[in-house]
Design an enzyme around this catalytic site. Structure first.
Site, PDB file in Angstrom:
ATOM      1  N   GLY A   1     -12.830   5.528  10.518  1.00  0.00           N
ATOM      2  CA  GLY A   1     -11.422   5.642  10.895  1.00  0.00           C
ATOM      3  C   GLY A   1     -11.069   7.114  10.831  1.00  0.00           C
TER       4      GLY A   1
ATOM      5  N   GLY B   1     -10.598   2.055  12.781  1.00  0.00           N
ATOM      6  CA  GLY B   1     -10.049   2.506  14.063  1.00  0.00           C
ATOM      7  C   GLY B   1     -11.088   2.967  15.077  1.00  0.00           C
TER       8      GLY B   1
ATOM      9  NE  ARG C   1      -9.805  12.899   4.238  1.00  0.00           N
ATOM     10  CZ  ARG C   1      -9.811  11.608   3.954  1.00  0.00           C
ATOM     11  NH1 ARG C   1     -10.841  11.061   3.340  1.00  0.00           N
ATOM     12  NH2 ARG C   1      -8.784  10.859   4.265  1.00  0.00           N
TER      13      ARG C   1
ATOM     14  N   GLY D   1     -10.196   8.505   8.086  1.00  0.00           N
ATOM     15  CA  GLY D   1     -11.137   8.734   6.981  1.00  0.00           C
ATOM     16  C   GLY D   1     -12.368   7.896   7.292  1.00  0.00           C
TER      17      GLY D   1
ATOM     18  CG  HIS E   1     -12.676   3.712   3.225  1.00  0.00           C
ATOM     19  ND1 HIS E   1     -13.403   4.741   3.781  1.00  0.00           N
ATOM     20  CD2 HIS E   1     -11.388   3.983   3.513  1.00  0.00           C
ATOM     21  CE1 HIS E   1     -12.593   5.598   4.372  1.00  0.00           C
ATOM     22  NE2 HIS E   1     -11.352   5.166   4.215  1.00  0.00           N
TER      23      HIS E   1
ATOM     24  N   GLY F   1     -14.612   2.802  14.608  1.00  0.00           N
ATOM     25  CA  GLY F   1     -15.741   1.854  14.613  1.00  0.00           C
ATOM     26  C   GLY F   1     -15.454   0.618  15.450  1.00  0.00           C
TER      27      GLY F   1
ATOM     28  NE  ARG G   1      -5.938   1.860  -0.303  1.00  0.00           N
ATOM     29  CZ  ARG G   1      -5.916   2.991   0.382  1.00  0.00           C
ATOM     30  NH1 ARG G   1      -4.808   3.374   0.995  1.00  0.00           N
ATOM     31  NH2 ARG G   1      -6.973   3.742   0.475  1.00  0.00           N
TER      32      ARG G   1
ATOM     33  CG  ASN H   1      -1.811   1.154   1.347  1.00  0.00           C
ATOM     34  OD1 ASN H   1      -1.749   2.073   0.529  1.00  0.00           O
ATOM     35  ND2 ASN H   1      -2.665   1.162   2.352  1.00  0.00           N
TER      36      ASN H   1
ATOM     37  CD  GLU I   1      -8.797  -0.991   4.161  1.00  0.00           C
ATOM     38  OE1 GLU I   1      -8.432  -0.623   5.296  1.00  0.00           O
ATOM     39  OE2 GLU I   1      -9.010  -0.212   3.235  1.00  0.00           O
TER      40      GLU I   1
ATOM     41  CG  ASP J   1      -6.496   9.740  18.480  1.00  0.00           C
ATOM     42  OD1 ASP J   1      -7.391   9.090  19.062  1.00  0.00           O
ATOM     43  OD2 ASP J   1      -5.426   9.251  18.102  1.00  0.00           O
TER      44      ASP J   1
END
Ligand code: AMP
Length: 398
Positions: free
Chosen positions: A210, A332, A241, A212, A180, A334, A91, A7, A385, A284
């Site tokens: 996460g 992360g 974001r 994102g 994702h 969830g 990825r 990745n 993933e 965080d």
């Protein structure tokens, strides 16, 4: 078969070597600060100690050379020679409308990925550099590209079109793609499997929360809608974001703050989300949760607004699928934040959701967190993933 999963970001590279038969991760690690000085490789073999080595990495080819050296190191490596690595899975972030599936990488595929670069200028070029570097160092090894967007290509037109002049779709393919996808696909399949249901018979909502964050509606094994759009900026409120906003805010702020489009995009991508909402307390969720328990108004605002947005999207996707059997939390936040799952599920009384608080506080396993009487099942499914990329790679190479 042993599969190397790569990745590649613009200055970083994550890797895992996965044994496809046992599905065990034999070794994993990360190269950081590639090409910008102070480079470091972190390497951890299964069951062994994690090593951090500061070493120059001029470019991604050098980074991959160091990864291969670590994997074959006589003391701490996990393979004797590179011949043991049967394939590489990469990825790739954006496959546009060209890739609805993973593919074996050849020159035609590479050319088609280059054509998608405009849609993900920060990500796709880095992914291509990683592929190129692996081709140089492992010339005979088959490579597979697994796209973040591919799983969402089954969305119907009404879900992927924006209310914009149609010519922008025709000329530039401006539409919703979603991201994702590897995680949404892995988690939804796994949920059906854990529940002993046919994937083709269930309506699942996956909340990938996460740094994102995105959410998707998976009906009878196919994605029918997802919250990220042309880019990963749309939809849920994220770490930094903004997610959905009134597009006119951009012009309003540009005038008030005397900002150009790049400044505005920087605010929306890097200074917004729960970071911005918490008045810069943190992006965080561990910090936000600690702040919440202390009664910090900034932390409370950020957490509540984040969870409300998730609940609102769940409602939208229940409508899109005319119901939902299962709601899954992953990634992360969830997987690790029971407080977020609690707040979101408080909005889901209309679905008959009844959380089992003991189960909601467990960690690190595939688990149902609702009571047996709950009308809708809510689950936590840790995403993986890399394993999903390794499975796709083996499927295609075989
Ligand atoms: P990801 O992008 O999936 O790696 O998720 C990273 C994010 O997960 C971090 O920025 C944190 O906000 C969140 N996270 C990780 N561990 C925890 C935890 N124990 N409790 C709450 N949030 C966490």
């Amino acid at each position: 078969m042993k599969v190397l999963v790569i990745n590649c970001g613009s200055s970083s590279l994550k890797f895992q070597l996965i044994d496809s038969e046992s599905e065990r991760c034999l070794a994993k690690g990360l190269c950081e600060r590639i090409g910008i000085g102070g480079s470091m490789i972190t390497y951890a073999p299964e069951g062994g100690e994690k090593e951090n080595t500061v070493t120059p990495m001029e470019d991604h080819t050098e980074a991959i050379r160091l990864v291969l050296e670590a994997l074959t190191n006589p003391k701490t490596g996990v393979v004797k020679s590179l011949e043991e690595i049967g394939a590489v899975g990469h990825r790739v972030v954006h496959g546009g409308e060209k890739f609805a599936q993973s593919v074996v990488i050849d020159d035609a595929v590479l050319a088609a990925v280059v054509e998608c670069n405009d849609l993900a200028p920060l990500h796709n070029p880095a992914n291509l550099i990683g592929i190129d570097a692996c081709k140089k160092l492992m010339p005979g090894t088959p490579m597979v590209g697994v796209f973040d967007t591919a799983f969402h290509q089954t969305m119907p037109e009404e879900a992927y079109m924006y209310g914009l002049p149609y010519e922008y779709y025709q000329k530039y393919k401006v539409r919703r793609y979603g991201f994702h996808g590897t995680s949404h696909s892995y988690v939804s399949r796994r949920a059906a499997q854990v529940l002993g249901k046919e994937y083709e018979d269930v309506k699942i909502i996956v909340c990938h929360l996460g740094n994102g964050a995105s959410i998707s509606a998976v009906k009878n094994g196919k994605c029918v809608d997802t919250s990220m759009g042309l880019t990963p900026l749309e939809g849920l409120i994220m770490g930094t974001r903004s997610g959905d906003i009134d597009p006119a805010i951009m012009e309003f702020l540009a005038k008030k703050e005397n900002m150009g489009i790049e400044d505005i995009m920087n605010v929306l991508n890097k200074k917004s989300g729960v970071l911005g909402l918490s008045d810069n307390l943190s992006s965080d969720f561990r910090d936000l949760e600690a702040g919440y328990h202390k009664g910090d108004a900034n932390a409370i605002r950020a957490l509540k607004t984040f969870c409300y947005r998730v609940a609102k999207y769940i409602g939208a996707y229940v409508a899109a699928m005319n119901g939902a059997d299962v709601i899954c939390f992953t990634a992360g936040v969830g997987e690790n934040a029971p407080i977020v799952r609690n707040f979101v599920c408080e909005y889901l009384g209309y679905l008959g959701v009844e959380l089992d608080q003991d189960a909601n506080h467990k960690r690190g396993e595939d688990i149902v967190i609702t009571t047996p009487d709950s009308r809708t099942t809510v689950m936590v499914i840790p995403t993986n993933e890399e394993l999903a990329i390794a499975r796709e790679t083996v499927r295609l190479v075989n």
